[in-house]
Design an enzyme around this catalytic site. Structure first.
Site, PDB file in Angstrom:
ATOM      1  N   GLU A 418       0.788  -1.246   0.000  1.00 16.99           N
ATOM      2  CA  GLU A 418       0.000   0.000   0.000  1.00 16.99           C
ATOM      3  C   GLU A 418       0.812   1.284   0.000  1.00 16.99           C
ATOM      4  O   GLU A 418       0.250   2.363   0.221  1.00 16.99           O
ATOM      5  CB  GLU A 418      -1.005  -0.002   1.169  1.00 16.99           C
ATOM      6  CG  GLU A 418      -2.016  -1.148   1.071  1.00 16.99           C
ATOM      7  CD  GLU A 418      -3.115  -1.113   2.125  1.00 16.99           C
ATOM      8  OE1 GLU A 418      -2.971  -0.401   3.124  1.00 16.99           O
ATOM      9  OE2 GLU A 418      -4.118  -1.830   1.936  1.00 16.99           O
TER      10      GLU A 418
HETATM   11  C1  BMA Z   1      -4.985  -3.563   5.011  1.00 16.82           C
HETATM   12  C2  BMA Z   1      -3.673  -4.175   5.419  1.00 16.82           C
HETATM   13  C3  BMA Z   1      -3.296  -3.899   6.822  1.00 16.82           C
HETATM   14  C4  BMA Z   1      -4.458  -3.716   7.739  1.00 16.82           C
HETATM   15  C5  BMA Z   1      -5.749  -4.077   7.105  1.00 16.82           C
HETATM   16  C6  BMA Z   1      -6.930  -3.843   7.963  1.00 16.82           C
HETATM   17  O1  BMA Z   1      -4.912  -2.570   4.138  1.00 16.82           O
HETATM   18  O2  BMA Z   1      -2.685  -3.882   4.514  1.00 16.82           O
HETATM   19  O3  BMA Z   1      -2.481  -2.785   6.873  1.00 16.82           O
HETATM   20  O4  BMA Z   1      -4.262  -4.398   8.894  1.00 16.82           O
HETATM   21  O5  BMA Z   1      -5.871  -3.322   5.978  1.00 16.82           O
HETATM   22  O6  BMA Z   1      -7.097  -2.494   8.250  1.00 16.82           O
END
Ligand code: BMA
Length: 809
Positions: A418
């Site tokens: 991300e």
């Molecule tokens: C996503 C993951 C984590 C996170 C999850 C829940 O985007 O990449 O960073 O724990 O969301 O929020």
């Protein structure tokens, strides 16, 4: 080569605080040693985590002794697979070198400091948190990262598992320690630093290029022997003093291929390399892999092709097994990966906020046919791109790529989690996106991308998850026409489950919905008097600030409100399964437009409310069973994307067309049949097919008073079924069903006197061959209890059964 293993009991003392010296098991972490010694409480219990935050702010000395009867004549190395993190190694008081990246081994030449008799080895570990804070103070511009309720600051400035600093499912435990192998290498006769291979194909033959990095203490000719799949190469090779790379090619004639689970066997071959007196053994698998991103009418594809076959990817995201590294074991990894395989998954994404897993993890994936999507360890943050940082990242990437590239299961390198999208998250980055995009490019393209291209040309590299691919710098966050997607409008965006129907991801690498853990798991950290979702202890074990609100809001949207604490916990898990099932069955129906579904997240690293399908204790949540059915190679489902129109789908991931019969039977909630439709079907191979869009009103079906049971019966004898509500479960007049369970040995037979939905069996210490079922009156279902450990047996008095109608009066 001679090796002195240094693992065992070391001594641990605190440099910056007055504490008694205590024993420490190495490999292991400091927190675990302090727990063992009774100096700190178990941080998973209650709110103890908050009381142990000081541990990560101190400096530590880990020491041991080793007795040597003679000093080797050639070079001697101290080698630790991973030291977490900022460290200095002292041999008999002399500084032998330093480390600052837990993703790189610490390998130091120490011969000159050794003496006959007893030698002291000390590893001094400086607080990673204090180091990060100091580094932040010297930054020319801010480098932001996401923060969670309990958080260690500036995690992104230290090369350490990012989730150690706290996450929205994980505790903040800034562990320090030594992980993996640690020992002394006597390299007098040279030693093989690393063996890695590349595969080139000529028709069915594989040309296996074997690269051997050898460290020699003196120049000369040395015997080399390589063997793989019945082919052997022997020679004498000239090596110089120091490091040299020897490359030889073996032609392997028509090797059997390695296949992902569901596509064929996982054939592995032994590769043995001997140089001088040192031998290295590996298991390799022969296969090709390609990531197809060709343009099509919808945008561009995102398809993994293995051995020329397009694979539909089904799986989940993996986080580290445990927040305390001492508690991680190969057996737990096996359990989790085996659980994936049993739920018809074929891909695991090793998420970038954790760590590159140890060898055994990838060995298991090779054996089980679970393809690995491997992120580099960067997540939800900006990262520096100064010289020093790039240098250590480059070394890390080179090391990890060479270490892992021989695993046939590994099918993708991905730059980070991300971080491209994250340029849009922070005030600082939004004010100056160009600066951060340049950092992004330097790190994930010019450094990591380049390392992957040069060292591992046979494997695709993807710059970020999610992204639209190399050289495309759009954030791609909500683009379902190309690239991979993280779809978080349901959960983070607060949308209802039918929002899953609004996107058609090419490949969804993250989406999820939280639930609470079961009472069994909650009891491991929570006193009885706090067994309430909003008690201080329970809220401490919920790290998503809006977590409870989203769970409760969604419950009110779909279900009648549960009237007991047990019913609430049960329903939170049923709701999670119900929600994720919407996404899986809809997106899978979009094949070949969609070619992959990985939900967030497989496992937990401590007992917590989270998006996982398997609890910290190993208990499968209803989600794991439900997703296992929805991922089955042959499956049927129905969904209502347009109100009143029921779309009936069949799925066939096998390569064979499968003829048979499909029926949809509509029942009222007393269990009376109201209407039936039948189709002669032939399930096309490697495809999902819509059988019919059924307009309910024209069929005289009232969606509030009816549910549908699909039954698929193939000519080859295979049978499968699925049951769906046609309106919100809370609107349905569910009958007060009585579910009856008869136990015989490890078998449970379930029957019901009226339709019963989401029938969930529970028993401590085990799981079931199937669970979270819908029962019709007159139907009999036999289920097997599968203990987590030998010796646990099914005790009828500890078996509980709960179903939806029991959650309210
Ligand atoms: C996503 C993951 C984590 C996170 C999850 C829940 O985007 O990449 O960073 O724990 O969301 O929020």
């Amino acid at each position: 080569m001679k090796y002195i293993d240094l693992s065992g009991t070391w001594n641990l003392s605190c440099i910056t605080r007055d504490l008694p010296e205590v024993p420490m098991e190495v490999p292991g972490d400091v927190h675990s040693a302090l727990i063992q010694a009774g100096i700190i409480p178990d941080p998973y219990q209650g709110t103890n985590e908050l009381e142990v935050q000081w541990v990560g702010r101190e400096d530590w000395r880990l020491s041991t002794t080793v007795s040597l009867s003679e000093i080797p004549r050639g070079p001697v190395f101290f080698r630790a697979e991973s030291i977490d993190t900022i460290c200095e190694v002292l041999i008999n008081g002399h500084s032998a070198g330093r480390g600052e990246n837990m993703f790189l081994p610490v390998e130091l030449r120490i011969g000159e400091y050794l003496r006959e008799g007893e030698n002291t080895i000390e590893v001094l570990i400086r607080s990673a948190e204090r180091t990060a804070v100091e580094r932040a103070g010297r930054l020319p511009y801010p480098i932001p990262h996401t923060s969670h309720p309990v958080q260690s600051p500036h995690r992104n400035l230290v090369r350490k598992a990012q989730c150690h600093a706290g996450w929205d499912w994980g505790p903040c435990l800034m562990v320090a320690g030594i992980y993996g192998g640690v020992g002394l290498i006597d390299a007098s006769e040279g030693y093989i630093r690393c063996v890695h291979t590349d595969q080139r194909w000529e028709g069915d033959d594989c040309l296996l290029d074997i690269h051997v990095e050898f460290l020699s203490s003196e120049p000369g000719a040395i015997p080399l022997s390589i063997s793989c799949a019945g082919v052997r190469h022997e020679a004498h090779v000239e090596v110089g003093e120091g490091s040299s790379t020897i490359t030889r090619t073996l032609r392997i004639r028509s090797p059997e291929r390695w296949w992902p689970a569901g596509y064929g066997p996982q054939r592995l071959y032994d590769l043995d390399v001997t140089v001088g007196s040192h031998q290295v053994h590996k298991r390799v698998g022969f296969r090709t892999v390609r990531l197809i991103t060709d343009e099509d009418t919808h945008g561009s594809r995102f398809v993994f092709e293995v051995n020329g076959v397009e694979v539909f990817c089904k799986g989940a995201n993996w986080i580290p097994q445990d927040a305390l590294p001492s508690r991680e074991t190969p057996a737990r990894a096996r359990y989790l990966l085996q659980s994936m395989r049993e739920a018809h998954m074929n891909m695991v994404r090793v998420w970038g906020g954790g760590k590159y897993e140890p060898e055994y993890f990838y060995d298991l994936c090779d054996q089980l046919g679970i393809m690995v999507w491997q992120d580099f360890m960067f997540a939800c943050a900006m990262y520096p791109s100064d010289h020093g940082f790039l240098r250590t990242v480059e070394e890390e990437a080179r090391y990890q790529v060479k270490r892992l590239k021989d695993h046939p299961s590994l099918v993708l390198w991905c730059g980070n989690n991300e971080n491209l999208g994250a340029i849009g998250w922070f005030e600082e980055t939004r004010a100056n996106p160009a600066r951060y995009l340049v950092d992004f490019d330097r790190l994930y393209e010019a450094t990591i991308g380049r390392v992957c291209d040069t060292l591992d040309p046979g494997r695709p590299y993807w710059p970020s998850s999610p992204s639209a691919g190399r050289d495309v710098y759009d954030y791609n966050w909500h683009d379902d026409s190309r690239g991979d997607m993280h779809y978080w409008d349901v959960w983070h965006g607060g949308k209802s489950f039918d929002a899953f129907y609004l996107v058609r991801p090419r490949f969804c690498s993250e989406f999820g919905f939280q639930s609470f853990p079961s009472p069994e798991t909650i009891r491991t950290f929570c006193p009885e008097d706090q067994m309430n979702p909003t008690s201080p202890v329970m809220e401490h074990h919920q790290r998503s600030p809006k977590g409870n609100r989203v769970i409760i809001e969604s419950m009110a949207r779909y279900f009648r409100f549960p009237e007991s604490p047990e019913a609430f916990l049960y329903l939170s898990q049923v709701q999670q399964a119900y929600g994720i099932q919407h996404a899986v069955e809809y997106w899978r129906a979009l094949r070949p437009r969609n070619m992959g579904i990985l939900y967030w997240q497989l496992n937990d690293n401590w007992p917590v409310a989270s998006w996982s399908s398997i609890e910290y204790t190993g208990r499968w949540k209803p989600l794991h069973y439900v997703v296992g059915r929805a991922f089955a190679p042959v499956h049927t489902a129905a969904f209502m994307k347009t109100p009143g129109i029921l779309t009936v789908v069949v799925y066939n991931d096998t390569r064979e067309p499968l003829p048979g019969k499909l029926s949809a039977t509509f029942y009222d909630f007393e269990g009376k049949e109201r209407k039936g439709i039948e189709w002669e079907v032939c399930l096309e191979g490697e495809a999902s097919s819509i059988i019919e869009q059924v307009p309910l009103d024209r069929q005289g079906i009232d969606p509030h008073n009816t549910f549908v049971r699909l039954e698929l019966e193939l000519e080859n004898g295979m049978r499968t079924s699925n049951t769906h509500f046609l309106s919100l479960p809370k609107q349905c007049p569910l009958a007060r069903a009585a579910v009856h369970a008869t136990v015989e040995g490890d078998r449970i037979t379930l029957t019901a006197d009226a339709p019963a939905f989401f029938v969930v069996l529970d028993h401590p210490g085990g799981r079931f061959s199937d669970n979270c079922l819908h029962l019709l009156p007159g139907e009999e279902r036999t289920i097997r209890f599968i203990p987590r450990e030998e010796g646990i047996t099914l005790d009828p008095s500890r078996l509980s059964v709960m179903h939806l109608r029991e959650t309210y009066r």
